[in-house]
Design a protein around this motif. Structure first.
Motif, PDB file in Angstrom:
ATOM      1  N   ASN A   1     -37.873 -27.776  39.311  1.00 56.26           N
ATOM      2  CA  ASN A   1     -38.897 -28.723  39.716  1.00 56.26           C
ATOM      3  C   ASN A   1     -40.004 -28.723  38.678  1.00 56.26           C
ATOM      4  O   ASN A   1     -39.972 -27.946  37.710  1.00 56.26           O
ATOM      5  CB  ASN A   1     -39.448 -28.354  41.100  1.00 56.26           C
ATOM      6  CG  ASN A   1     -38.422 -28.561  42.191  1.00 56.26           C
ATOM      7  OD1 ASN A   1     -37.718 -29.570  42.214  1.00 56.26           O
ATOM      8  ND2 ASN A   1     -38.319 -27.595  43.097  1.00 56.26           N
ATOM      9  N   ARG A   2     -40.981 -29.590  38.859  1.00 59.08           N
ATOM     10  CA  ARG A   2     -42.143 -29.604  37.961  1.00 59.08           C
ATOM     11  C   ARG A   2     -43.127 -28.547  38.459  1.00 59.08           C
ATOM     12  O   ARG A   2     -43.903 -28.782  39.387  1.00 59.08           O
ATOM     13  CB  ARG A   2     -42.789 -30.994  37.952  1.00 59.08           C
ATOM     14  CG  ARG A   2     -41.939 -32.034  37.276  1.00 59.08           C
ATOM     15  CD  ARG A   2     -42.484 -33.444  37.445  1.00 59.08           C
ATOM     16  NE  ARG A   2     -43.802 -33.621  36.842  1.00 59.08           N
ATOM     17  CZ  ARG A   2     -44.223 -34.765  36.300  1.00 59.08           C
ATOM     18  NH1 ARG A   2     -43.427 -35.818  36.262  1.00 59.08           N
ATOM     19  NH2 ARG A   2     -45.423 -34.860  35.803  1.00 59.08           N
TER      20      ARG A   2
ATOM     21  N   ALA B   1     -33.171 -18.064  36.226  1.00 54.74           N
ATOM     22  CA  ALA B   1     -32.679 -17.404  35.015  1.00 54.74           C
ATOM     23  C   ALA B   1     -33.734 -17.351  33.918  1.00 54.74           C
ATOM     24  O   ALA B   1     -33.636 -16.524  33.001  1.00 54.74           O
ATOM     25  CB  ALA B   1     -31.445 -18.135  34.492  1.00 54.74           C
ATOM     26  N   SER B   2     -34.737 -18.244  33.973  1.00 48.16           N
ATOM     27  CA  SER B   2     -35.760 -18.263  32.928  1.00 48.16           C
ATOM     28  C   SER B   2     -36.945 -19.081  33.405  1.00 48.16           C
ATOM     29  O   SER B   2     -36.895 -19.733  34.456  1.00 48.16           O
ATOM     30  CB  SER B   2     -35.211 -18.859  31.623  1.00 48.16           C
ATOM     31  OG  SER B   2     -35.021 -20.264  31.748  1.00 48.16           O
ATOM     32  N   SER B   3     -38.000 -19.055  32.596  1.00 49.54           N
ATOM     33  CA  SER B   3     -39.192 -19.834  32.917  1.00 49.54           C
ATOM     34  C   SER B   3     -39.837 -20.339  31.632  1.00 49.54           C
ATOM     35  O   SER B   3     -39.624 -19.778  30.549  1.00 49.54           O
ATOM     36  CB  SER B   3     -40.194 -18.980  33.713  1.00 49.54           C
ATOM     37  OG  SER B   3     -41.236 -19.768  34.238  1.00 49.54           O
ATOM     38  N   HIS B   4     -40.574 -21.434  31.757  1.00 49.85           N
ATOM     39  CA  HIS B   4     -41.385 -21.960  30.653  1.00 49.85           C
ATOM     40  C   HIS B   4     -42.773 -22.234  31.218  1.00 49.85           C
ATOM     41  O   HIS B   4     -42.913 -22.926  32.225  1.00 49.85           O
ATOM     42  CB  HIS B   4     -40.768 -23.233  30.073  1.00 49.85           C
ATOM     43  CG  HIS B   4     -41.572 -23.827  28.961  1.00 49.85           C
ATOM     44  ND1 HIS B   4     -41.722 -23.194  27.737  1.00 49.85           N
ATOM     45  CD2 HIS B   4     -42.293 -24.983  28.867  1.00 49.85           C
ATOM     46  CE1 HIS B   4     -42.486 -23.933  26.945  1.00 49.85           C
ATOM     47  NE2 HIS B   4     -42.850 -25.012  27.614  1.00 49.85           N
ATOM     48  N   ILE B   5     -43.794 -21.684  30.561  1.00 47.32           N
ATOM     49  CA  ILE B   5     -45.133 -21.614  31.141  1.00 47.32           C
ATOM     50  C   ILE B   5     -46.073 -22.649  30.521  1.00 47.32           C
ATOM     51  O   ILE B   5     -46.342 -22.640  29.317  1.00 47.32           O
ATOM     52  CB  ILE B   5     -45.739 -20.205  30.934  1.00 47.32           C
ATOM     53  CG1 ILE B   5     -44.793 -19.123  31.462  1.00 47.32           C
ATOM     54  CG2 ILE B   5     -47.104 -20.124  31.589  1.00 47.32           C
ATOM     55  CD1 ILE B   5     -44.462 -19.233  32.919  1.00 47.32           C
ATOM     56  N   ASP B   6     -46.590 -23.522  31.384  1.00 38.61           N
ATOM     57  CA  ASP B   6     -47.592 -24.498  30.955  1.00 38.61           C
ATOM     58  C   ASP B   6     -49.009 -23.981  31.186  1.00 38.61           C
ATOM     59  O   ASP B   6     -49.966 -24.497  30.617  1.00 38.61           O
ATOM     60  CB  ASP B   6     -47.382 -25.802  31.724  1.00 38.61           C
ATOM     61  CG  ASP B   6     -48.119 -26.980  31.103  1.00 38.61           C
ATOM     62  OD1 ASP B   6     -48.325 -26.978  29.879  1.00 38.61           O
ATOM     63  OD2 ASP B   6     -48.493 -27.898  31.857  1.00 38.61           O
TER      64      ASP B   6
ATOM     65  N   GLY C   1     -42.567 -25.311  33.533  1.00 34.74           N
ATOM     66  CA  GLY C   1     -43.707 -26.204  33.540  1.00 34.74           C
ATOM     67  C   GLY C   1     -43.594 -27.153  32.356  1.00 34.74           C
ATOM     68  O   GLY C   1     -42.671 -27.050  31.554  1.00 34.74           O
ATOM     69  N   GLU C   2     -44.570 -28.072  32.233  1.00 33.07           N
ATOM     70  CA  GLU C   2     -44.634 -29.113  31.203  1.00 33.07           C
ATOM     71  C   GLU C   2     -43.620 -30.220  31.502  1.00 33.07           C
ATOM     72  O   GLU C   2     -42.405 -30.002  31.475  1.00 33.07           O
ATOM     73  CB  GLU C   2     -44.418 -28.536  29.804  1.00 33.07           C
ATOM     74  CG  GLU C   2     -44.027 -29.478  28.693  1.00 33.07           C
ATOM     75  CD  GLU C   2     -44.857 -30.749  28.553  1.00 33.07           C
ATOM     76  OE1 GLU C   2     -46.085 -30.708  28.754  1.00 33.07           O
ATOM     77  OE2 GLU C   2     -44.278 -31.809  28.245  1.00 33.07           O
ATOM     78  N   SER C   3     -44.143 -31.415  31.776  1.00 29.33           N
ATOM     79  CA  SER C   3     -43.320 -32.474  32.353  1.00 29.33           C
ATOM     80  C   SER C   3     -42.156 -32.907  31.472  1.00 29.33           C
ATOM     81  O   SER C   3     -41.059 -33.170  31.965  1.00 29.33           O
ATOM     82  CB  SER C   3     -44.201 -33.676  32.695  1.00 29.33           C
ATOM     83  OG  SER C   3     -44.816 -34.218  31.536  1.00 29.33           O
TER      84      SER C   3
END
Length: 429
Positions: free
Chosen positions: A163-164, A53-58, A146-148
């Motif tokens: 997941n990480r 549904a979404s993402s966060h980018i490291d 991403g980003e722990s």
């Protein structure tokens, strides 16, 4: 259905017709990204992909030219994210450019990398705490983050599933809207296999923010990547406290998910957190005060004398934390630099409320878009940094060359006023 196997594993990855279409004819950027997602799924022995549904980018943080070239190549190929996507910290404070000391090629490449990810359609949040900027996936929703610390918060506090995801895998998931259905995307891997009993810890200490990074540091070092169910914490534990605990646990170990019984959404009680099973031999831990003090002490690498700077906000400071800091500010300016790292969302709200001047008058330097541990902001010397962050304490010595002292936010404020360590040891006795 379509099956993909490159002969490296004994399982086949099953693709839906839509996924097979993305791989075969989704456009150059999507085909490249889908190929990477599928290959990673094979390596992880996933049977299928999951729609996210979404993402966060490291991967938008500059670590070398290869990362810039990868992002820009996706742009050249016409890439655009397929799901709502936020960006983690970059290597520059774009609102206060002079605050970061990097120059020349490094600065140019860091800026190019940040711009490339914006060009892919990612929201320029530039924060390691996207959940504070409105990016809060729903319970049970599959995402690729991403980003722990953000991963730990999404799984544990929000009950989303991720997941990480490492650098560049995160943006591939965002471009395709897919991720391998493995790890914490699966019901069976979200059940606790470890129980941590905090009943022996003083109730007063468990109400204090300073306790949670220490608990997180102990947790990560003890359970590594296993899922723990923690009992005995107060029912009104705050999001900021859980944020701090998860960040420390993900730094000292590989924790991607924890449960707090009676608090977090997948753990209304211990039996539910365990999925009806019993923890195995050696999987029940009773946390003792002496063990906690030992861990607290390991967060400091310097002696308890002078300090050269204070930094808070890893993960990024919330508005609630700014309120607490504002109430603690002294009547005179700090004697050493005092850095607060936060996201643009929080900064803009402080600005709109007219609160920035009060912090500036006290000598607080508010850093946005990045933080003092991933980019050169601290004074260029070998010094001692004081922090209330378990994550800062973990990474500061190796990333900056500074020694570190850990203490509460109150300790940090008092110490910054005196230029030397002032800590309240009473709670730890």
């Amino acid at each position: 259905m379509f099956y993909v196997n490159h002969g490296m594993t004994d399982t086949s990855l099953e693709l839906s017709p839509r996924e097979a279409e993305l791989l075969a004819a989704g456009g150059p950027a999507v085909q490249l990204a889908m190929g990477i997602v599928v290959r990673m799924g094979e390596i992880l022995e996933a049977r299928e992909l999951v729609e996210i549904a979404s993402s966060h980018i490291d991967g938008c943080l500059y670590h070398g030219d290869g990362g810039v070239e990868f992002g820009e190549r996706l742009v050249e190929l016409g890439g655009a994210v397929a799901v709502p996507t936020t960006l983690n910290v970059g290597a520059l404070d774009l609102l206060h450019p002079s605050r970061v000391r990097s120059r020349g090629h490094r600065r140019e490449m860091a800026l190019r990398q940040m711009r490339a990810y914006q060009a892919l359609g990612c929201a320029p949040t530039w924060t390691c705490a996207p959940y504070q900027a409105g990016h809060r996936p729903a319970l049970g929703e599959h995402v690729a983050w991403g980003e722990s610390n953000a991963v730990c918060f999404a799984n544990s506090v929000l009950g989303a599933r991720t997941n990480r995801y490492g650098d560049f895998m995160d943006i591939c998931c965002a471009l395709t809207g897919r991720a391998p259905r493995t790890g914490l995307h699966l019901d069976e891997n979200r059940r606790a296999t470890v129980v941590v009993d905090t009943g022996a810890i003083a109730p007063e200490l468990k109400t204090r923010d300073v306790f949670y990074p220490v608990l997180g540091t102990w947790l990560g070092a003890t359970v590594d990547d296993r899922v723990a169910a923690i009992t005995g914490l107060p029912g009104d534990v705050t999001e900021d406290q859980l944020k701090a605990m998860g960040a420390a646990a993900a730094s000292s170990g590989a924790v991607g998910l924890f449960h707090v019984t009676g608090v977090t959404p997948e753990a209304p009680d211990l039996d539910t957190a365990l999925g009806g099973a019993s923890p195995g031999p050696g999987a029940v831990f009773t946390l003792r005060p002496e063990a906690l003090r030992t861990v607290r002490d390991t967060l400091s690498t310097a002696g308890t004398g002078r300090i050269d700077a204070v930094a808070v906000g890893s993960p990024h400071f919330s508005l609630t934390e700014f309120d607490r800091l504002q109430a603690l500010l002294p009547g005179t300016r700090f004697t050493v630099p005092f850095y607060v790292c936060t996201g643009r969302s929080e900064y803009r709200q402080l600005e709109a409320a007219g609160h920035l001047d009060r912090f500036r008058d006290a000598g607080v330097e508010i850093v946005v878009d990045t933080c003092v541990v991933v980019t050169p902001i601290l004074p260029p010397k070998d010094g001692v940094l004081m922090t209330n962050s378990g994550k800062f304490a973990h990474y500061t010595p190796s990333n900056t060359g500074y020694g570190v002292i850990y203490g509460s936010l109150e300790d940090c404020v008092r110490s910054a006023s005196h230029g030397r360590v002032v800590r309240d040891e009473g709670l730890w006795s």
